[in-house]
Design a protein around this motif. Structure first.
Motif, PDB file in Angstrom:
ATOM      1  N   GLU A  92      52.408 100.901  78.541  1.00  0.00           N
ATOM      2  CA  GLU A  92      53.843 101.019  78.318  1.00  0.00           C
ATOM      3  C   GLU A  92      54.578 101.558  79.524  1.00  0.00           C
ATOM      4  O   GLU A  92      55.790 101.582  79.534  1.00  0.00           O
ATOM      5  N   GLU A  93      53.832 101.991  80.547  1.00  0.00           N
ATOM      6  CA  GLU A  93      54.524 102.618  81.674  1.00  0.00           C
ATOM      7  C   GLU A  93      53.725 102.514  82.965  1.00  0.00           C
ATOM      8  O   GLU A  93      52.538 102.175  82.954  1.00  0.00           O
ATOM      9  N   GLY A  94      54.390 102.805  84.055  1.00  0.00           N
ATOM     10  CA  GLY A  94      53.741 102.831  85.359  1.00  0.00           C
ATOM     11  C   GLY A  94      54.439 103.874  86.220  1.00  0.00           C
ATOM     12  O   GLY A  94      55.537 104.323  85.905  1.00  0.00           O
ATOM     13  N   VAL A  95      53.768 104.238  87.315  1.00  0.00           N
ATOM     14  CA  VAL A  95      54.320 105.285  88.186  1.00  0.00           C
ATOM     15  C   VAL A  95      54.795 104.661  89.499  1.00  0.00           C
ATOM     16  O   VAL A  95      54.110 103.821  90.075  1.00  0.00           O
ATOM     17  N   ILE A  96      55.967 105.072  89.928  1.00  0.00           N
ATOM     18  CA  ILE A  96      56.471 104.594  91.219  1.00  0.00           C
ATOM     19  C   ILE A  96      55.704 105.300  92.322  1.00  0.00           C
ATOM     20  O   ILE A  96      55.755 106.527  92.437  1.00  0.00           O
ATOM     21  N   SER A 106      61.667  96.987  68.402  1.00  0.00           N
ATOM     22  CA  SER A 106      61.502  97.714  69.658  1.00  0.00           C
ATOM     23  C   SER A 106      60.041  98.140  69.761  1.00  0.00           C
ATOM     24  O   SER A 106      59.317  98.156  68.757  1.00  0.00           O
ATOM     25  N   GLN A 107      59.641  98.535  70.982  1.00  0.00           N
ATOM     26  CA  GLN A 107      58.246  98.960  71.179  1.00  0.00           C
ATOM     27  C   GLN A 107      57.932 100.185  70.316  1.00  0.00           C
ATOM     28  O   GLN A 107      56.875 100.283  69.708  1.00  0.00           O
ATOM     29  N   THR A 142      55.110 100.615  67.377  1.00  0.00           N
ATOM     30  CA  THR A 142      54.100 101.669  67.406  1.00  0.00           C
ATOM     31  C   THR A 142      54.118 102.472  66.117  1.00  0.00           C
ATOM     32  O   THR A 142      53.060 102.778  65.539  1.00  0.00           O
ATOM     33  N   ILE A 143      55.314 102.811  65.642  1.00  0.00           N
ATOM     34  CA  ILE A 143      55.426 103.558  64.388  1.00  0.00           C
ATOM     35  C   ILE A 143      54.789 102.749  63.256  1.00  0.00           C
ATOM     36  O   ILE A 143      53.992 103.269  62.470  1.00  0.00           O
ATOM     37  N   ALA A 144      55.133 101.477  63.203  1.00  0.00           N
ATOM     38  CA  ALA A 144      54.604 100.625  62.126  1.00  0.00           C
ATOM     39  C   ALA A 144      53.081 100.555  62.186  1.00  0.00           C
ATOM     40  O   ALA A 144      52.389 100.719  61.167  1.00  0.00           O
ATOM     41  N   LYS A 145      52.558 100.373  63.390  1.00  0.00           N
ATOM     42  CA  LYS A 145      51.098 100.266  63.552  1.00  0.00           C
ATOM     43  C   LYS A 145      50.418 101.562  63.104  1.00  0.00           C
ATOM     44  O   LYS A 145      49.434 101.538  62.375  1.00  0.00           O
ATOM     45  N   ASN A 146      50.979 102.701  63.537  1.00  0.00           N
ATOM     46  CA  ASN A 146      50.364 103.988  63.203  1.00  0.00           C
ATOM     47  C   ASN A 146      50.433 104.287  61.707  1.00  0.00           C
ATOM     48  O   ASN A 146      49.486 104.822  61.120  1.00  0.00           O
ATOM     49  N   MET A 147      51.551 103.951  61.090  1.00  0.00           N
ATOM     50  CA  MET A 147      51.707 104.217  59.660  1.00  0.00           C
ATOM     51  C   MET A 147      50.707 103.385  58.849  1.00  0.00           C
ATOM     52  O   MET A 147      50.049 103.885  57.935  1.00  0.00           O
ATOM     53  N   LYS A 151      65.999 106.565  68.835  1.00  0.00           N
ATOM     54  CA  LYS A 151      65.146 105.386  68.955  1.00  0.00           C
ATOM     55  C   LYS A 151      64.075 105.311  67.885  1.00  0.00           C
ATOM     56  O   LYS A 151      63.409 104.305  67.728  1.00  0.00           O
ATOM     57  N   GLY A 152      63.872 106.405  67.185  1.00  0.00           N
ATOM     58  CA  GLY A 152      62.853 106.405  66.139  1.00  0.00           C
ATOM     59  C   GLY A 152      62.047 107.688  66.168  1.00  0.00           C
ATOM     60  O   GLY A 152      62.357 108.626  66.904  1.00  0.00           O
ATOM     61  N   LEU A 153      60.995 107.693  65.364  1.00  0.00           N
ATOM     62  CA  LEU A 153      60.175 108.889  65.202  1.00  0.00           C
ATOM     63  C   LEU A 153      59.245 109.099  66.404  1.00  0.00           C
ATOM     64  O   LEU A 153      58.537 108.175  66.803  1.00  0.00           O
TER      65      LEU A 153
END
Lengths: 426, 211
Positions: A15-19, A203-204, A208-213, A299-301
């Protein structure tokens, strides 16, 4: 026209990267293919080339900063050459293109996930006539997802983006046009649906919330216990120290005491701070006490974690909650802030609700729900009195924690909250 | 006195191919010693057991590519290739392609239950036997991987801490439980056999670039 180039999904599922290093500055001319920035993800360090010729109008993030996939990296003024080196417009027309299948090595072709994707100038020829396509449509991932959700054949949608790329707006317009197509026997139904439904891609964070629940509900055996605890003494102590630390800008909240109480209780009831590995047939008891705090954000939980809460004072916990809450509100929580939780607290009482059946933050063993505090009549020393009542809802994974141990754990938490001096002694 | 070992820039022989003038080049060989190689963003204190490393005089390097820290030893094979190309590669797909070729060619040696796991690992069942990472610079991709032929995983346990990030399939397992070697999994293959299999894989990958 200004082109926003976003950090594309490398395809690693990250989900992320570092500059690592910027290779361009604001105002600098760039050619397509020239390196804009070096980015690092889990396994790859790579230079990201410019997808267009133009002038860097803005760049986002500094070296060492973590950038989410999909976040803007640079804005490129595409017409800079045509108008000479004139200053960039204050309010340029912005085209936002999200990439798919591109990888961090950058490309603009988004027709598919082919192994080799060649950067080209195809996307620049925006004024060409939009001919009927017989091949797979170029489209942004958002547009593809939206078309799929809405049951629209994306190849039939007229794209208005570069190289007739189908954008989110094109799908929305197509759906509107489609719904306005006069089909006498269905038109009333279609108009009704249009009025009553609003469809947007997930949204991402929602995914993620849906998958975890679902993962929690599928894998854990949920059981919930409800209790009420009288916290007048805790309220008195809190008020006293709230004023005491006011000058240090530290907000001493009920939650800080609850976190401390839970952490200390977990040390005495190890099954509530455990997880079960069915594949290996083992129970894993954790000897560290990291308490997650479920937080409601725009944005959500999200669940930032207070690490080693058992070793922190109430004041330190309050400060940590404050820091994490600020980060959550500003959308600046990092993965480090949210990992390694061993138990979770969800506090819905400030919004409303007495009791709930909280969903366990799998694979943790338990989650404590905090309801709305209210004044209620209580019996004290055989006399009717007014008490300050805190409702508690404790969900546990019944595979890990038995009913007796669950109740004993909750009793201990209640004991700390009823007589907060115990937080200092244990 | 500091207990931290000295950290050197990655300078093993495979890296020289990155500097070569050829558009495509590769290297396969065994390290001449035990080395610890940190990923680009790894912090030395967070990644390795400094006391053991310093006491045993293990050379510690930092590579330019991403990923977590690894140990290299003469009982392993390191293999690398570079490819300069105007064609832009999707790194995730490239990892998949490389692993599919390695699985294909290692399977021909009789190794069973080979899987591509995580972002770029190769495993036998759930045990990791190969790790890899890459970086790109000036339109050149540099990939390197390390295959554990027969090194004792206790060596890893001794020098490396649990990584800060891990693939899903690791499931918090210790190095001892997570990592294995071909020998430990029952495959006594010679370095020459394995070198040929890896070389074939790299050359087949090159075909994909040319195509």
């Amino acid at each position: 026209m200004r082109y926003i180039f976003k950090f594309p999904d490398i395809g690693e599922g990250l989900e992320e990267g570092v500059i690592v290093q910027w290779h361009v500055d604001k105002g600098q001319k760039v050619k397509m293919g020239e390196s804009l920035v070096t980015m690092e993800t889990d396994k790859v360090v790579t230079e990201i080339p410019s997808p267009r010729d133009g002038v860097i109008a803005a760049r986002y993030g500094s070296e060492g900063e973590t950038i989410k996939v999909g976040a803007a990296l640079v804005e490129i003024e595409l017409n800079a050459d045509e108008v000479g080196d004139s200053p960039i417009e204050d309010k340029p027309k912005v085209e936002s293109v999200e990439e798919d299948g591109a990888g961090v090595v950058g490309t603009l072709e988004v027709a598919g996930n082919d192994f080799v994707l060649t950067a080209s100038k195809e996307g620049v020829s925006e004024q060409k006539e939009n001919k009927t396509r017989h091949t797979k449509a170029l489209a942004t991932p958002v547009a593809r997802a939206m078309a799929k959700d809405m049951g629209i054949d994306i190849n039939l949608v007229r794209g208005t983006g570069p190289a007739q790329r189908v954008m989110k707006e094109d799908i929305q317009n197509h759906a509107k046009q489609d719904s306005k197509t006069p089909i006498p026997q269905l038109s009333s139904t279609k108009n009704l649906l249009e009025d009553r439904l609003e469809i947007e891609p997930l949204s991402q964070i929602r995914k993620t919330i849906a998958k975890n629940m679902i993962q929690s509900k599928h894998n854990a055996a949920h059981m919930t216990v409800f209790e009420e605890v009288e916290i007048s003494e805790l309220d008195r102590v809190r008020k006293k120290y709230k004023d005491y630390f006011k000058d240090e800008n530290i907000r001493i909240t009920y939650l800080a005491f609850i976190v401390k109480a839970v952490a200390l209780a977990l040390k005495k009831h190890k099954s509530l701070n455990a997880e079960m590995d069915m594949d290996k047939g083992v129970m894993i008891y954790k000897k560290y006490y990291n308490i997650g705090i479920a937080a409601d954000t725009e944005k959500g939980l999200v669940v930032p974690v207070i690490k080693n809460a058992d070793k922190l004072s109430v004041k330190e916990i309050a400060l940590e909650i404050q820091t994490l809450a600020d980060k959550a509100r500003d959308g600046k929580l990092s993965m480090d802030d949210m990992k390694d939780g061993t138990f979770t607290i969800t506090s819905y009482g400030s919004i409303g609700g007495l009791f709930a059946v909280p969903v366990i933050n799998y694979p943790q063993a338990g989650i404590l729900g905090i309801g709305r505090i209210s004044k209620q009549p209580i019996v004290k020393d055989d006399k009717l009195d007014i008490g300050l009542i805190l409702p508690l809802s404790l969900s546990v994974d019944h595979r890990i924690a038995d009913g007796g141990e669950t109740s004993r754990f909750l009793n201990r938490v209640m004991s700390y909250l009823n007589e907060p001096v115990g937080l200092l002694i244990d | 006195m500091s207990t931290q070992p000295v950290l050197y820039a990655y300078n093993l022989p495979d890296y020289t191919i990155f500097e070569s003038l050829k558009d495509f080049d590769y290297y396969i060989g065994e390290p001449d010693n035990i080395y610890i190689v940190l990923g680009r963003s790894n912090n030395i204190e967070g990644a390795i057991n400094c006391e053991n490393v310093k006491k045993d005089g293990i050379i510690t390097l930092k590579r330019p590519s991403g990923g977590e820290s690894v140990i290299l030893s003469p009982n392993m094979l390191i293999f690398s290739f570079k490819q300069k190309s105007d064609k832009i590669q999707n790194p995730a797909n490239l990892f998949k392609l490389i692993n599919s070729k390695l699985i294909e060619n290692l399977s021909k040696l009789g190794i069973e239950n080979l899987y591509s796991k995580g972002i770029s690992d190769l495993s036998i069942g759930e045990k990791k036997i190969m790790g890899s990472s890459m970086f790109t610079k000036n339109k050149t991709i540099f990939y390197h991987g390390v295959l554990n032929i027969s090194e004792d995983v206790e060596l890893i346990e001794k020098y490396l801490k649990h990584p800060s990030k891990e693939p899903d399939y690791r499931k918090k397992r210790s190095h001892r439980e997570f990592v294995s070697s071909l020998q430990r999994e029952g495959y006594n293959l010679t370095k020459a056999e394995l070198t040929t299999a890896i070389e074939n894989s790299i050359l087949e990958i090159r075909e994909a670039f040319i195509d």
